[in-house]
Design a protein around this motif. Sequence first.
Motif: not given
Length: 93
Positions: A1-6, A82-90, A58-62
């Motif tokens: 699971m990819t963590l997305i933080r706002f 793209k950032a999510m895919v690079a972090a392993g999300a499918k 953990g990486k700022l993408v936007h």
Amino acid sequence: MTLIRFALSSMFFALTLFRDKVKKLAAQLSKEFGSDEFKLTHEAYKQVNGKFEVSVAGKLVHSKASGDGFPDTKQKMEKIIKAMVAAGAKTKA
């Protein structure tokens, strides 16, 4: 699971506006990945600053404050995806 933080501005009006933007972004990501592939969290800044930032794993993408605006175009969404895919999300596809 990819963590997305706002990270969001704390002003009530801004939070209301930003909450709607977060819901729309979450719906778009659910379409692309399915809700099991990511988890949304948020952080509210103590002062009003107009920030709307999206971090993936953990990486700022936007960052609205850095000139990205809201993630409301196909190009901006592709950057987050793209950032999510690079972090392993499918993706669903």
